[in-house]
Design an enzyme around this catalytic site. Structure first.
Site, PDB file in Angstrom:
ATOM      1  N   LYS A  19     -33.237  40.899 -17.745  1.00  0.00           N
ATOM      2  CA  LYS A  19     -33.024  40.593 -16.318  1.00  0.00           C
ATOM      3  C   LYS A  19     -33.731  41.601 -15.435  1.00  0.00           C
ATOM      4  O   LYS A  19     -34.092  42.706 -15.849  1.00  0.00           O
ATOM      5  CB  LYS A  19     -31.529  40.566 -15.990  1.00  0.00           C
ATOM      6  CG  LYS A  19     -30.745  41.867 -16.294  1.00  0.00           C
ATOM      7  CD  LYS A  19     -30.817  42.916 -15.210  1.00  0.00           C
ATOM      8  CE  LYS A  19     -30.058  44.180 -15.585  1.00  0.00           C
ATOM      9  NZ  LYS A  19     -30.305  45.299 -14.642  1.00  0.00           N
ATOM     10  N   VAL A 108     -36.613  48.631 -24.429  1.00  0.00           N
ATOM     11  CA  VAL A 108     -35.393  49.360 -24.773  1.00  0.00           C
ATOM     12  C   VAL A 108     -35.129  50.431 -23.711  1.00  0.00           C
ATOM     13  O   VAL A 108     -36.055  51.112 -23.259  1.00  0.00           O
ATOM     14  CB  VAL A 108     -35.537  50.012 -26.166  1.00  0.00           C
ATOM     15  CG1 VAL A 108     -34.321  50.876 -26.487  1.00  0.00           C
ATOM     16  CG2 VAL A 108     -35.715  48.931 -27.235  1.00  0.00           C
ATOM     17  N   GLY A 110     -34.595  50.336 -20.629  1.00  0.00           N
ATOM     18  CA  GLY A 110     -35.483  50.199 -19.487  1.00  0.00           C
ATOM     19  C   GLY A 110     -34.827  49.632 -18.249  1.00  0.00           C
ATOM     20  O   GLY A 110     -35.506  49.244 -17.307  1.00  0.00           O
ATOM     21  N   MET A 112     -33.302  46.813 -18.111  1.00  0.00           N
ATOM     22  CA  MET A 112     -33.472  45.362 -18.120  1.00  0.00           C
ATOM     23  C   MET A 112     -32.442  44.641 -18.970  1.00  0.00           C
ATOM     24  O   MET A 112     -32.555  43.445 -19.228  1.00  0.00           O
ATOM     25  CB  MET A 112     -34.881  44.999 -18.575  1.00  0.00           C
ATOM     26  CG  MET A 112     -35.948  45.441 -17.589  1.00  0.00           C
ATOM     27  SD  MET A 112     -37.604  44.951 -18.111  1.00  0.00           S
ATOM     28  CE  MET A 112     -37.464  43.161 -17.971  1.00  0.00           C
ATOM     29  N   ALA A 113     -31.417  45.387 -19.419  1.00  0.00           N
ATOM     30  CA  ALA A 113     -30.240  44.806 -20.084  1.00  0.00           C
ATOM     31  C   ALA A 113     -30.549  44.150 -21.427  1.00  0.00           C
ATOM     32  O   ALA A 113     -29.936  43.154 -21.795  1.00  0.00           O
ATOM     33  CB  ALA A 113     -29.524  43.819 -19.157  1.00  0.00           C
ATOM     34  N   GLY A 115     -29.811  45.450 -24.362  1.00  0.00           N
ATOM     35  CA  GLY A 115     -28.598  45.609 -25.177  1.00  0.00           C
ATOM     36  C   GLY A 115     -27.523  44.618 -24.771  1.00  0.00           C
ATOM     37  O   GLY A 115     -26.796  44.081 -25.626  1.00  0.00           O
ATOM     38  N   ASP A 149     -23.419  43.901 -17.497  1.00  0.00           N
ATOM     39  CA  ASP A 149     -24.544  42.970 -17.497  1.00  0.00           C
ATOM     40  C   ASP A 149     -24.417  41.868 -18.544  1.00  0.00           C
ATOM     41  O   ASP A 149     -25.231  40.940 -18.561  1.00  0.00           O
ATOM     42  CB  ASP A 149     -25.860  43.715 -17.748  1.00  0.00           C
ATOM     43  CG  ASP A 149     -26.262  44.620 -16.586  1.00  0.00           C
ATOM     44  OD1 ASP A 149     -25.857  44.330 -15.447  1.00  0.00           O
ATOM     45  OD2 ASP A 149     -26.974  45.612 -16.829  1.00  0.00           O
TER      46      ASP A 149
END
Length: 313
Positions: A19, A108, A110, A112-113, A115, A149
């Site tokens: 995202k 990873v 970053g 941007m979710a 995980g 998230d």
């Protein structure tokens, strides 16, 4: 004598998106340590793919990982996907016996979710594998307990998030938006960014309950499918904190703007920088500028909005 091959263990594959926060407005830190958020998420077509395979009773959860930066991903109980499998198993009263394979497609650490996408994909995969029959609302409740998230990775598309970002309202959008992301090999600690945000805001700096009153133009741009109007409306309250911890990211943003990006900013808690392009071809040009200037360790071109966690055939 004929030897029959053992039947393969049943497995399920699920894909969930990364995202970008088109707007992220952060309130003052509360007594429970969390910051209230008002955010507008957009899912992008960079995906995590989770394969969940049935294993013998008592085997527990195992995780394997491949893809870019796979070596940075934990393969123990600290991994959100592992916790998702255990949370679902506890909820439905089954043993958490599953082998999870994560194929990384989101940068990873970053912002941007990636995980969270792994956790959302794991919930959907294990729900199907164990045939628990939980509704999407039930899965969303579990998701919210795992992380702010995770519910959005289940939902996908574009949505307004409030609370810790976990209370979602789908947002109307038209058309496709073209994104470029400059990822860095060295991550940025989310708690450290929020800590610096608190320092920069001071005792009276952040609102108790942030709102989206200032994002009317952004919402109108999304509804119209107008990337030129969306670019100037992109906003991130955490950007100043991220830039104070990683000042070199200012150059990454500047290079994108010099290449004609409609908007460029730190994505979430960073260190990834997001740039909005006019078209797919323009996204490739922005990416080439970042690469030529050496201001990103990896560059990713994609589009949004993208679908949420879904089963693959």
């Amino acid at each position: 004598m004929t030897h029959l091959a053992a039947a393969p263990s049943p497995s399920v594959r699920v894909r969930a998106p990364g995202k970008v926060n088109l707007s992220l407005r952060v309130g003052a830190r509360q007594a429970d340590g969390y910051h209230p958020l008002s955010t507008i998420f957009q899912a992008v077509a960079l995906y995590e793919e989770v394969t969940a395979t049935q294993v013998p009773e008592g085997a527990g959860v195992t995780i394997t990982v491949d893809g870019p930066q796979a070596e940075l991903v934990p393969v123990d109980g600290t991994n959100l996907a592992w916790r998702a499998a255990e949370a679902l198993a506890t909820q439905v009263g089954v043993a958490p016996d599953v082998a999870l394979h994560l194929a990384k497609g989101v940068p990873v650490a970053g912002g941007m979710a990636g995980g969270s996408a792994d956790a959302a994909a794991t919930l959907v995969a294990c729900d199907a594998l164990w045939q628990t029959g939980l509704s999407r609302d039930d899965l969303a409740t579990l998701a919210a307990d795992l992380g702010s998230d995770v519910p959005f990775a289940l939902l996908g598309h574009t949505a307004v998030g409030t609370g810790r970002g976990h209370l979602l309202t789908p947002a109307m959008t038209r058309g496709e938006f073209h994104w470029v992301f400059a990822a860095q090999a060295e991550g940025l600690s989310t708690p450290a960014v929020y800590g610096r945000f608190d320092e920069l805001a001071g005792p009276d700096g952040a609102a108790d309950e942030p709102g989206l009153d200032e994002d009317t133009g952004l919402m109108q741009a999304l509804r119209a499918g107008d990337a030129h109007a969306l670019g100037p409306a992109l906003h991130n309250d955490l950007e100043a904190a991220a830039l104070s911890l990683r000042p070199e990211l200012e150059r990454t943003i500047a290079v994108a703007r010099e290449a004609g990006a409609l908007g460029a900013f730190v994505s979430g808690s960073g260190p990834t920088v997001a740039a909005l392009a006019r078209s797919r071809q323009h996204a490739l040009a922005v990416a080439a500028s970042w690469t030529a200037e050496g201001v990103a360790d990896s560059v990713w071109c994609t589009s949004g909005p993208a679908h949420g966690a879904r089963l693959l055939p």
